[in-house]
Design a protein around this motif. Structure first.
Motif, PDB file in Angstrom:
ATOM      1  N   SER A  44      11.636  54.128  33.855  1.00 29.16           N
ATOM      2  CA  SER A  44      12.760  53.940  32.947  1.00 29.16           C
ATOM      3  C   SER A  44      13.059  55.234  32.208  1.00 29.16           C
ATOM      4  O   SER A  44      12.158  56.028  31.916  1.00 29.16           O
ATOM      5  N   LEU A  45      14.337  55.435  31.904  1.00 29.50           N
ATOM      6  CA  LEU A  45      14.745  56.636  31.198  1.00 29.50           C
ATOM      7  C   LEU A  45      14.506  56.490  29.703  1.00 29.50           C
ATOM      8  O   LEU A  45      14.271  55.390  29.193  1.00 29.50           O
ATOM      9  N   ASP A  46      14.549  57.615  28.991  1.00 38.17           N
ATOM     10  CA  ASP A  46      14.479  57.600  27.531  1.00 38.17           C
ATOM     11  C   ASP A  46      15.904  57.405  27.017  1.00 38.17           C
ATOM     12  O   ASP A  46      16.700  58.341  26.989  1.00 38.17           O
ATOM     13  N   PHE A  47      16.225  56.187  26.618  1.00 37.47           N
ATOM     14  CA  PHE A  47      17.583  55.859  26.207  1.00 37.47           C
ATOM     15  C   PHE A  47      17.837  56.129  24.725  1.00 37.47           C
ATOM     16  O   PHE A  47      18.910  55.805  24.216  1.00 37.47           O
ATOM     17  N   SER A  48      16.875  56.723  24.031  1.00 32.51           N
ATOM     18  CA  SER A  48      17.054  56.991  22.600  1.00 32.51           C
ATOM     19  C   SER A  48      18.103  58.066  22.338  1.00 32.51           C
ATOM     20  O   SER A  48      18.592  58.188  21.202  1.00 32.51           O
ATOM     21  N   ILE A  49      18.455  58.856  23.345  1.00 33.44           N
ATOM     22  CA  ILE A  49      19.435  59.938  23.152  1.00 33.44           C
ATOM     23  C   ILE A  49      20.863  59.464  23.392  1.00 33.44           C
ATOM     24  O   ILE A  49      21.803  60.245  23.249  1.00 33.44           O
ATOM     25  N   TYR A  50      21.034  58.176  23.739  1.00 34.87           N
ATOM     26  CA  TYR A  50      22.361  57.658  24.061  1.00 34.87           C
ATOM     27  C   TYR A  50      22.928  56.822  22.913  1.00 34.87           C
ATOM     28  O   TYR A  50      22.213  56.067  22.252  1.00 34.87           O
TER      29      TYR A  50
END
Length: 208
Positions: A44-50
């Protein structure tokens, strides 16, 4: 004597602070993307930057909105690719720059997919991802994918990414390729992948 940052007028100081904060957020976004891309097919990607209202725009010309649906789109991509291809053998190479003209992070990527199943052929996929940051939050507000090339053949709109991969693998005729954000409509998301709800209202035609 020279003016220091602390002695600047309040309005100028605010601009300086905003620019510094933007640089910090930009640096973090680029660091996370650089870390995520090599493992984009495996975890899974790090979605905190979106941003929560992030939009995804692909060559089909259709726009998908919202972080929940953005996560689902990548989950679908990973499940489909890992069903057909070996994540251990497959690899991706990237070149990242900051495009000052478009105020965007630009990533040129080359993906090599090696099949699990005998009879399928390897796929070489090239593309460009453009990430725009929201000035207020410093988070990525738009992800645009363009210039798709599969096995040295350009993929022309209005076809989506997943359908383009299928076209490249099975040599489908253009009339057989489904359209959509990822090449499939909502019914396909439910029936084929069962990955959870994708809000129909969030899938909109892109504005010209």
């Amino acid at each position: 004597c020279e003016a220091t940052v602390s002695s600047l007028p309040p309005v100028i100081q605010e601009i300086v602070d905003e620019r510094n904060e933007f640089r910090i957020n930009l640096g973090r976004a680029m660091d996370v993307l650089k870390k995520d891309y090599p493992e984009i097919l495996r975890r899974s990607l790090d979605f905190s930057i979106y941003h929560k209202n992030v939009t995804l725009l692909d060559p089909s010309g259709v726009q998908l909105s919202g972080l929940k649906n953005y996560k689902s789109a990548f989950s679908i991509l990973q499940k489909l690719v890992n069903f057909l291809y070996s994540s251990e053998k497959s690899r991706i190479q990237i070149r990242m720059t900051y495009d000052f003209a478009f105020s965007s992070i630009r990533i040129s990527w080359n993906l090599e997919l090696f099949p699990k199943v005998i009879g399928l052929r390897p796929l070489h996929v090239d593309g460009i991802s453009m990430y725009k940051l929201d000035a207020a939050s410093g988070k990525i507000i738009e992800h645009k994918i363009d210039n798709l090339i599969i096995n040295r053949r350009p993929v022309s709109p209005p076809y989506g990414i997943l359908s383009a991969l299928m076209q490249g693998q099975y040599s489908m005729q253009p009339s057989e390729v489904p359209a959509g954000v990822w090449g499939f409509d909502n019914a396909d998301l439910f029936f084929d992948f069962s990955l959870g709800e994708v809000e129909e209202s969030s899938i909109l035609p892109a504005c010209n």
